[in-house]
Design a protein around this motif. Structure first.
Motif, mmCIF file in Angstrom:
data_model
loop_
_atom_site.group_PDB
_atom_site.id
_atom_site.type_symbol
_atom_site.label_atom_id
_atom_site.label_comp_id
_atom_site.label_asym_id
_atom_site.label_seq_id
_atom_site.Cartn_x
_atom_site.Cartn_y
_atom_site.Cartn_z
ATOM 1 N N PHE A 31 -13.345 7.380 -7.924
ATOM 2 C CA PHE A 31 -12.055 6.812 -7.520
ATOM 3 C C PHE A 31 -12.218 5.812 -6.377
ATOM 4 N N GLU A 32 -13.188 6.017 -5.508
ATOM 5 C CA GLU A 32 -13.481 5.016 -4.471
ATOM 6 C C GLU A 32 -13.996 3.739 -5.140
ATOM 7 N N THR A 49 -4.892 3.914 -12.198
ATOM 8 C CA THR A 49 -5.957 4.917 -12.051
ATOM 9 C C THR A 49 -5.717 6.145 -12.924
ATOM 10 N N THR A 66 -0.521 8.774 -1.469
ATOM 11 C CA THR A 66 -0.038 9.918 -2.235
ATOM 12 C C THR A 66 -0.387 11.198 -1.498
ATOM 13 N N THR A 75 -4.418 10.327 -0.579
ATOM 14 C CA THR A 75 -5.199 9.199 -1.074
ATOM 15 C C THR A 75 -4.401 7.919 -0.878
ATOM 16 N N ARG A 76 -5.092 6.852 -0.466
ATOM 17 C CA ARG A 76 -4.470 5.532 -0.313
ATOM 18 C C ARG A 76 -4.726 4.697 -1.564
ATOM 19 N N TYR A 77 -3.703 3.957 -1.983
ATOM 20 C CA TYR A 77 -3.800 3.035 -3.113
ATOM 21 C C TYR A 77 -3.238 1.678 -2.675
ATOM 22 N N HIS A 120 -1.408 0.101 -8.728
ATOM 23 C CA HIS A 120 -2.800 0.540 -8.641
ATOM 24 C C HIS A 120 -2.907 2.026 -8.980
ATOM 25 N N TRP A 121 -2.049 2.844 -8.354
ATOM 26 C CA TRP A 121 -2.064 4.276 -8.654
ATOM 27 C C TRP A 121 -1.868 4.502 -10.149
ATOM 28 N N GLU A 176 0.830 -1.203 0.000
ATOM 29 C CA GLU A 176 0.000 0.000 0.000
ATOM 30 C C GLU A 176 0.866 1.255 0.000
ATOM 31 N N SER A 221 -9.478 3.190 -4.836
ATOM 32 C CA SER A 221 -8.714 4.197 -4.094
ATOM 33 C C SER A 221 -9.471 4.537 -2.816
ATOM 34 N N ARG A 222 -8.769 5.010 -1.817
ATOM 35 C CA ARG A 222 -9.409 5.455 -0.585
ATOM 36 C C ARG A 222 -8.918 6.856 -0.271
#
Length: 171
Positions: free
Chosen positions: A74-75, A121, A48, A110-112, A117-118, A45, A79-80
């Motif tokens: 994005f959720e 997106t 950013t 933001t968490r990925y 994953h980032w 994880e 993404s969180r």
């Protein structure tokens, strides 16, 4: 016009509901982009920290576009959002930033699931399709872009503990 069929499944494959309807592709101008996602991939994880220099006085509009249009999509694609903050002057605090008369500054965290994953997106439509939620996201991104002077991103990894707390002393 194209015919659309929607099928909803539960775990174990039990059919819940099936409905048919019409999708007006002439309205949106593009054919629906269907997406089928793989199982979640394990990863390291990341978080950013995105810095924005935005037009003076535009933070409320910038935040609203994010909350209403960008973040839900994005959720949806995994993404969180941790949050978005406006840099404020802290009068009397040594080293605190001074307000700039020409622009405001904001941060977004933001968490990925991973750096991969980032990266994926950046082409969000390929992860979540181009339905009405994508159109809303795309329009909100256009609003944010119109308010952005410059932006940069920092990638971080590590650990987070419990949330912040404030326990003032008793008098």
């Amino acid at each position: 016009m194209r015919k659309a069929v929607f099928v909803f499944l539960f775990m174990g494959g039990a059919l819940c509901a099936q409905t048919t309807g019409r999708v007006n592709t002439a309205q949106s101008g593009t054919a629906p982009h269907r997406v089928r996602n793989e199982a979640a991939r394990p990863g390291e994880e990341i978080v950013t920290l995105r810095y924005f220099k935005i037009k003076k006085g535009s933070f409320d509009q910038f935040l609203q576009a994010s909350v209403d249009g960008v973040w839900p999509y994005f959720e949806k694609i995994g993404s969180r959002i941790i949050g978005m903050w406006l840099v404020i002057p802290a009068e009397g605090v040594e080293g605190a930033p001074k307000p700039n008369p020409g622009f405001d500054e904001a941060y977004l965290m933001t968490r990925y699931a991973s750096l991969e994953h980032w990266s994926a997106t950046r082409d969000a439509e390929s992860l979540g399709g181009n339905g009405p939620d994508w159109e809303k996201c795309r329009q909100a991104l256009a609003v944010r872009n119109s308010l952005t002077i410059s932006t940069s991103v920092t990638f971080m990894k590590g650990r987070a503990g419990g949330g912040p707390y404030f326990m003032p002393g008793l008098k």
